[in-house]
Design a protein around this motif. Structure first.
Motif, short mmCIF file in Angstrom:
data_model
loop_
_atom_site.label_atom_id
_atom_site.label_comp_id
_atom_site.label_asym_id
_atom_site.label_seq_id
_atom_site.Cartn_x
_atom_site.Cartn_y
_atom_site.Cartn_z
N ARG A 153 33.78 29.21 38.96
CA ARG A 153 34.56 29.57 40.36
C ARG A 153 33.36 29.04 41.59
NH1 ARG A 153 37.64 29.25 43.11
NH2 ARG A 153 38.23 31.01 44.10
N THR A 346 35.17 40.14 44.25
CA THR A 346 34.92 38.83 45.09
C THR A 346 33.72 38.17 44.35
OG1 THR A 346 33.43 39.98 46.21
CG2 THR A 346 35.55 39.94 47.07
N ASP A 349 35.01 36.28 41.41
CA ASP A 349 35.91 35.10 41.98
C ASP A 349 34.80 34.23 42.39
OD1 ASP A 349 38.18 34.00 42.04
OD2 ASP A 349 38.14 34.41 44.29
#
Length: 369
Positions: A153, A346, A349
């Motif tokens: 990611r 976060t 991610d």
């Protein structure tokens, strides 16, 4: 009327950017692009596929680097105009827009500044990253898969090309290991600060007693090096095993024995590749990674010997470099830099830039000390 005067912030941005521009050496970069464009336009370039890919990749990387610098330069010029308009308009929306642009430029220029710290021997190269699950059973293999997704990611956020080269799935949850290549300028210099042991503490989703579980995963980062081909590996020093590529849960995803595992007998280094279409391609990819690891091992041994002779052996990296807490106080903490993120979601991610940049600055200070 609102009085908005960010002149001090703009001057600080311009000073930092001027230093970056000097380090990048824009004139030399333009000359390099011109030379590579000539090579890319040469007749018969693709008669040598490997060289053609090298030239076009170098051209793309150089053009991207120049584009980033020129874009910041334009935005800095436009920022001063935006501030003037905000003061002329005298409304909160215009001022807010100018403040947002200053904040964005501070982040972009900060990222560029960190890149100027990447001056190691291999920092500018692409990177091969391997993640291996450690102690912790299903939690560890699940954690390894979480880290794999995190890095993929992160690369996706930056639009960096990624190629997953091998994935070994666990019988239960997650993966035993995975290897992938990030083909981007300075990928090794950036990602090398992620190497080490990562620790996850959470309430296990795989246990029945709602107890806290600690698990570990190791991250290895090596550069992609052309000179790896200089490392000669006698056939008698390796054992090559072929097997079928597999998917999650041990499912076969290939009806032929195309996956390759190479064991370097003298060192015990094992490299597996299964994501190419043919056994020949997987073997070539595995040999390239094995050669790189052997070259790095050779250089590490030489460096260690020099330190021993000088009587200055010091450990620069601890086994555990970062902890991820997913219970109680949600937190990700880098144990080397002290940098913390209060929202692990976060980070998982792909929002890693703060942690990575802090690591690069920490490493530079350690080298200078």
């Amino acid at each position: 009327m609102l009085e908005f005067d960010p002149s001090a912030e703009i001057q600080a941005l311009r000073t930092t950017f001027a230093n970056i521009r000097e380090v990048v050496d824009v004139d030399s970069l333009r000359a390099q692009i011109a030379r590579l464009e000539e090579e890319a336009a040469a007749p018969g370039l693709w008669d040598d596929t490997a060289n053609a890919q090298k030239v076009t990749s170098a051209l793309s990387h150089s053009q991207s680097a120049l584009s980033r610098v020129e874009s910041v330069e334009r935005r800095l010029d436009d920022l001063e105009v935006l501030v003037e308009l905000a003061n002329e308009m005298g409304d909160e929306d215009s001022v807010a827009e100018a403040k947002r642009e200053i904040t964005e430029l501070e982040k972009i220029i900060g990222d560029l500044e960190v890149q100027t710290l990447l001056d190691g021997e291999y920092d500018e190269r692409a990177a091969v990253v391997t993640i291996r699950s450690g102690a912790g059973g299903d939690d560890a293999t699940d954690f390894a898969e979480m880290l794999l997704r995190m890095y993929l990611r992160w690369a996706e956020r930056h639009k960096y090309p990624v190629k997953v080269m091998d994935t070994s799935y666990a019988e239960g949850a997650g993966i035993k290991s995975a290897t992938f290549e990030v083909d981007a300028p300075y990928a090794y210099g950036i990602l090398s600060v992620e190497a080490g042991t990562h620790r996850l503490a959470r309430i296990s989703p795989f246990g029945s007693a709602d107890k806290r579980q600690t698990s570990f995963a190791a991250v290895e980062v090596i550069p992609v090096m052309e000179e790896a081909q200089e490392v000669e590996i006698p056939e008698t020093d390796i054992r090559v095993d072929v097997f079928r590529s597999s998917g999650p849960g041990g499912q076969s995803v290939n009806t032929t024995d195309s996956a390759v595992r190479i064991t370097h007998i003298p060192t015990g280094i094992v490299v597996s590749m299964q994501n190419e279409k043919s056994q020949i391609q997987n073997r070539a990819a595995a040999m390239r990674v094995l050669q790189t690891r052997l070259l790095l091992l050779q250089r590490e041994e030489e460096a260690a010997k020099k330190k021993e002779l000088a009587g200055t052996i010091t450990a620069s990296w601890g086994d555990q470099m970062r902890s991820y807490f997913l219970y109680g106080q949600q937190l990700v903490k880098d144990l080397r830099t002290g940098y913390e993120v209060g929202n692990p979601a976060t980070v998982f991610d792909g929002d890693l830039d703060g942690l990575i940049n802090a690591g690069i600055r920490w490493r530079k200070r350690k080298i200078e000390d």
